[in-house]
Write a protein that holds these residues in place. Structure first.
Motif, short mmCIF file in Angstrom:
data_model
loop_
_atom_site.label_atom_id
_atom_site.label_comp_id
_atom_site.label_asym_id
_atom_site.label_seq_id
_atom_site.Cartn_x
_atom_site.Cartn_y
_atom_site.Cartn_z
N SER A 92 -30.50 50.13 63.58
CA SER A 92 -29.82 49.96 64.86
C SER A 92 -29.74 48.48 65.21
CB SER A 92 -30.56 50.71 65.97
OG SER A 92 -31.89 50.20 66.12
N ASN A 93 -28.82 48.17 66.11
CA ASN A 93 -28.73 46.82 66.65
C ASN A 93 -29.86 46.59 67.65
OD1 ASN A 93 -27.90 44.30 67.70
ND2 ASN A 93 -26.50 45.27 69.14
N VAL A 94 -29.98 47.47 68.64
CA VAL A 94 -31.03 47.36 69.66
C VAL A 94 -32.39 47.65 69.02
CG1 VAL A 94 -31.89 48.29 71.85
CG2 VAL A 94 -29.42 48.06 71.46
N PRO A 95 -33.38 46.78 69.21
CA PRO A 95 -34.70 46.97 68.58
C PRO A 95 -35.32 48.33 68.90
CG PRO A 95 -34.54 44.76 69.50
CD PRO A 95 -33.32 45.50 69.96
N PHE A 96 -35.84 48.95 67.87
CA PHE A 96 -36.62 50.20 67.93
C PHE A 96 -35.76 51.44 68.24
CE2 PHE A 96 -39.57 46.85 69.42
CZ PHE A 96 -40.46 46.86 68.35
N TRP A 97 -34.47 51.29 68.50
CA TRP A 97 -33.67 52.45 68.87
C TRP A 97 -33.57 53.47 67.74
CZ3 TRP A 97 -32.45 55.30 72.65
CH2 TRP A 97 -31.40 56.21 72.57
N ALA A 98 -33.37 52.99 66.50
CA ALA A 98 -33.27 53.92 65.37
C ALA A 98 -34.59 54.64 65.14
CB ALA A 98 -32.86 53.16 64.11
N MET A 99 -35.71 53.96 65.41
CA MET A 99 -37.02 54.57 65.25
C MET A 99 -37.25 55.63 66.32
SD MET A 99 -39.19 51.10 64.46
CE MET A 99 -40.74 51.95 64.23
N LEU A 100 -36.90 55.31 67.57
CA LEU A 100 -37.12 56.24 68.68
C LEU A 100 -36.21 57.45 68.61
CD1 LEU A 100 -37.50 53.63 71.57
CD2 LEU A 100 -39.31 55.08 70.64
N SER A 101 -35.01 57.28 68.06
CA SER A 101 -34.03 58.38 68.02
C SER A 101 -34.16 59.24 66.77
CB SER A 101 -32.61 57.80 68.11
OG SER A 101 -32.36 56.89 67.05
N GLY A 102 -35.14 58.96 65.92
CA GLY A 102 -35.36 59.79 64.74
C GLY A 102 -34.35 59.63 63.64
N ARG A 103 -33.65 58.49 63.62
CA ARG A 103 -32.60 58.28 62.61
C ARG A 103 -33.15 57.86 61.26
NH1 ARG A 103 -28.64 54.33 65.79
NH2 ARG A 103 -28.02 53.86 63.64
N GLN A 104 -34.46 57.64 61.15
CA GLN A 104 -35.03 57.15 59.89
C GLN A 104 -35.70 58.25 59.08
OE1 GLN A 104 -37.39 53.74 61.05
NE2 GLN A 104 -35.56 52.51 61.51
N GLY A 105 -35.32 59.49 59.37
CA GLY A 105 -35.79 60.61 58.58
C GLY A 105 -37.14 61.16 58.99
N VAL A 106 -37.81 60.52 59.93
CA VAL A 106 -39.11 60.99 60.42
C VAL A 106 -39.11 60.85 61.94
CG1 VAL A 106 -40.39 60.42 58.32
CG2 VAL A 106 -40.12 58.70 60.11
N GLY A 107 -40.10 61.44 62.58
CA GLY A 107 -40.21 61.33 64.02
C GLY A 107 -40.58 59.92 64.45
N ALA A 108 -40.45 59.68 65.74
CA ALA A 108 -40.72 58.34 66.26
C ALA A 108 -42.16 57.92 65.98
CB ALA A 108 -40.43 58.29 67.76
#
Length: 326
Positions: free
Chosen positions: A255-271
């Motif tokens: 993601s552009n915004v820091p931590f957004w991809a991590m919080l939204s579960g876009r990296q294949g695992v939960g936050a």
């Protein structure tokens, strides 16, 4: 300039206009020129495009510096109504906490973008090799002596202090798996696609919390808009192959915004799993601790406030002088 015109130029409204307007000009200039990059290069050539880009960026940055130095900063001492707290008073605790968090994140992103720091001395406890001479001498006497010599030699050679480089240049980075399209994320790329822009924005935001003057706060926080709009537009251009490339696979998990991809579960695992992997396996610990230490020291030094006429040290000296002069 007349007195009334000078007062008007230092008014709160004018200071806020320069706080927002100068940075907005910088954002607009970068957006327009980079969005029309292909057409401009086709018309004037690549070299002239970069000359135009450099000239316009220089003028925009000059307006930012001019606005702060001659319009915003002078108004801070002449417009008391725009003060959030007394100029030399200690910074309120909530503002200090916000400043530390913002500056800690900003410096943390910077620290994770440079090579990993490590202690330059390492104590190794591996198996060593005995010398051929010692082995031959022990073998000539008896098998038991040979075993004893070997054990003593291994014990000595296996425990040694080794000097190493204070920077670990072998630390991993995000990459595409060979022969496939899957992305293996690592470190700062897991947080944001544009850590440099966001560290700049977060540092500015941290500085802004320590200022009591509203226009200066706005001026210092505008780099956050640069990171948000500039980073988003860079991604948009790279998706279209303009000035760079952003693959679908990398776009999907970052993601552009820091931590957004991590919080939204876009990296294949939960936050929680994403943060656990980042903090447990990928973060550069010494780098991060150094960044937090610098942020804490700066906020502590700026948050105490300043006593007019020389600060706390001169105040103490005057107090001591008055006591001994009685």
């Amino acid at each position: 300039m007349s007195a009334s015109a000078k007062i008007l130029s230092l008014s709160p409204a004018n200071a806020i206009k320069w706080s927002v307007g100068s940075w907005s000009l910088f954002i607009a200039e970068n957006y327009i020129l980079s969005e029309n990059r292909t057409a401009i290069i086709a018309a004037v050539g690549d070299d002239n495009y970069h000359y135009i880009y450099g000239l316009c960026s220089t003028l925009a940055v000059s307006s930012i510096v001019y606005g702060y130095q001659y319009k915003i900063k002078p108004a801070s001492s002449s417009v008391p109504g725009m003060m959030l707290w007394a100029k030399n008073a200690p910074v309120p605790l909530p503002a200090r906490i916000a400043a530390f968090v913002s500056m800690g994140l900003g410096l943390g992103l910077v620290s994770q973008s440079v090579p990993k720091l490590q202690i330059p001395l390492e104590y190794r406890n591996g198996n060593g090799n005995i010398s051929a001479t010692a082995n031959n001498e022990a073998s000539a006497s008896s098998p038991a002596a040979a075993r004893t010599a070997a054990e003593n030699s291994n014990a000595e050679s296996s425990k040694k202090w080794k000097v190493r480089c204070p920077f670990d240049f072998t630390d991993g980075k995000s990459k595409s798996l060979e022969g496939g399209s899957a992305i293996t994320l690592h470190g700062v790329e897991r947080i944001s696609r544009h850590p440099g822009l966001w560290s700049f924005g977060l540092l500015g935001l941290g500085f802004s919390f320590l200022s009591p003057f509203a226009p200066i706060r706005i001026w210092l926080s505008m780099p956050m808009m640069v990171a948000w709009i500039g980073g988003g537009h860079t991604d948009s251009r790279h998706r279209r192959g303009m000035g760079g490339e952003l693959s679908r696979d990398m776009d999907a998990v970052t993601s552009n915004v820091p931590f957004w991809a991590m919080l939204s579960g876009r990296q294949g695992v939960g936050a929680m799993d994403a943060f656990g992997k980042l903090l447990g396996e990928e973060v550069k610990g010494l780098n991060g601790l150094l960044a937090l230490g610098v942020a804490a020291s700066f906020v502590a030094s700026r948050g105490r406030g300043r006593v007019p006429g020389g600060g706390a040290s001169s105040s103490s000296a005057r107090l001591m002088g008055s006591r001994f002069g009685r």
